[in-house]
Design an enzyme around this catalytic site. Structure first.
Site, PDB file in Angstrom:
ATOM      1  N   TYR A   1       0.832  -1.198   0.000  1.00  0.00           N
ATOM      2  CA  TYR A   1       0.000   0.000   0.000  1.00  0.00           C
ATOM      3  C   TYR A   1       0.874   1.258   0.000  1.00  0.00           C
ATOM      4  O   TYR A   1       1.420   1.670   1.021  1.00  0.00           O
ATOM      5  CB  TYR A   1      -0.922   0.028   1.219  1.00  0.00           C
ATOM      6  CG  TYR A   1      -1.834  -1.172   1.358  1.00  0.00           C
ATOM      7  CD1 TYR A   1      -2.190  -1.963   0.263  1.00  0.00           C
ATOM      8  CD2 TYR A   1      -2.354  -1.523   2.601  1.00  0.00           C
ATOM      9  CE1 TYR A   1      -3.024  -3.054   0.407  1.00  0.00           C
ATOM     10  CE2 TYR A   1      -3.196  -2.610   2.743  1.00  0.00           C
ATOM     11  CZ  TYR A   1      -3.526  -3.374   1.640  1.00  0.00           C
ATOM     12  OH  TYR A   1      -4.359  -4.461   1.788  1.00  0.00           O
TER      13      TYR A   1
ATOM     14  N   HIS B   1       0.441 -12.171   1.470  1.00  0.00           N
ATOM     15  CA  HIS B   1      -0.374 -11.278   0.652  1.00  0.00           C
ATOM     16  C   HIS B   1      -0.457 -11.763  -0.795  1.00  0.00           C
ATOM     17  O   HIS B   1       0.552 -11.832  -1.499  1.00  0.00           O
ATOM     18  CB  HIS B   1       0.246  -9.876   0.684  1.00  0.00           C
ATOM     19  CG  HIS B   1      -0.700  -8.775   0.329  1.00  0.00           C
ATOM     20  ND1 HIS B   1      -0.297  -7.461   0.219  1.00  0.00           N
ATOM     21  CD2 HIS B   1      -2.026  -8.779   0.060  1.00  0.00           C
ATOM     22  CE1 HIS B   1      -1.350  -6.703  -0.083  1.00  0.00           C
ATOM     23  NE2 HIS B   1      -2.404  -7.492  -0.206  1.00  0.00           N
TER      24      HIS B   1
END
Length: 322
Positions: free
Chosen positions: A49, A134
């Site tokens: 992010y 992830h």
């Protein structure tokens, strides 16, 4: 397997990593502070992010709070490597940040350990409570299960993280991970929502059977369910919504409106209703959004709405819990 108490609603920190558009530091700080002020104590971030920006901003805020009063999760699997960027190129994976770093997939134990160390440095905090692998299906699911998950199990055994899991958009990939390791929790993105429930058939019952908690994210299906009225140009899975999907979302909104309920409130509360789900995590791009989200999660919804949605074929039989 122990997962810290997360609360019904958690704060997703992709937005404060400049998702889609740049955000000033003070706006980011006010946004996460608003989440704290409405009682959120679970905060989820990732190196992905904003190429670390989300972790830095999240850590800067949480470092001002007592460490035992919140739960922090981040992700592993993507290592950030420095690169020269003389032309000032911008990131190409959805975040409005300089491309001074690149993401490198590394499911090895050394890569997982480095990822945790880097995240600790970026956040400035003393520990990570939950570490998720992830998006392994985006890169190499087999390597993720074979290498990364055993590495996470060792980190948990050593006490370096409290709980471990996997975050992905694919219910099938998550099911393979649950079967392939002793996970504590998974982060399910977009596959159990008011619009669609592909995780309901196999993944969620498996999680209940194995005692694996589920954090539900992406519950607005890329914004399709995020507004009381669904516009004709709404997106689904980050692209223009196909006509049948758009029609269903608009029918959901119309039914909610008949019962005096906003579509986003119904979407949030349905996403939390399955007994396997322990928390719903939602992002925000300003303080008002997270305050509004908390109010919607607490809104009164008449049971007759859920019954009507099933009767009209907008929810499947057996979708109601409690």
């Amino acid at each position: 397997m122990t997962v810290p108490e997360l609360g019904r609603l958690g704060f997703g920190a992709a937005g404060i990593g400049n998702l889609y558009k740049a955000m000033d530091d003070d706006v980011a700080a006010a946004t996460i502070a608003a989440g704290w002020d409405v009682g959120l104590r679970y905060f989820d971030t990732a190196p992905h992010y904003g190429l670390g920006l989300s972790e830095r901003r999240t850590g800067a805020f949480l470092s001002t709070k007592p460490r035992d009063e919140f739960v922090l999760s981040t992700k592993v699997g993507r290592i950030l490597e420095s690169v020269d960027n003389p032309a000032g190129a911008r990131d190409t994976q959805g975040f409005d940040v300089p491309a001074n770093l690149v993401r490198h997939w590394d499911p090895s134990e050394a890569g997982i350990r480095r990822s945790i160390e880097d995240s600790l440095e970026r956040t400035g905090l003393d520990r990570i409570d939950i570490a998720y692998l992830h998006d392994p299906d985006v890169y190499d699911l087999d390597a993720g299960i074979r290498e990364a998950l055993p590495a996470l199990e060792r980190l948990r055994a050593e006490g370096l993280v409290t709980a471990i899991g996997v975050g992905a958009n694919s219910a099938d990939a998550l099911q393979a991970c649950v079967l392939g390791a002793e996970l504590d929790v998974i982060m399910l993105a977009g596959r159990y929502s008011l619009l669609e429930q592909p995780a309901a058939a196999g993944l969620l019952p498996l999680c209940l059977e194995r005692g694996v908690r589920v954090v539900n994210v992406g519950v607005y299906n890329s914004g399709l369910l995020a507004r009381p009225v669904v516009p004709d140009n709404a997106n689904y899975n980050y692209a223009p919504a196909p006509a049948p999907i758009l029609a269903k979302a608009q029918a959901l909104a119309a039914c909610c409106n008949e019962f005096g309920v906003e579509l986003p409130a119904a979407a949030l509360q349905f996403a939390r209703s399955h007994p396997a789900v322990c928390s719903v995590v939602v992002g925000a791009s300003n303080a008002g959004q997270i305050t509004e989200t908390a109010a919607r999660m607490a809104a009164d919804i008449p049971p007759e709405l859920w019954t009507a949605l099933v009767a009209r074929g907008l929810l499947p039989e057996g979708a109601l819990h409690g």
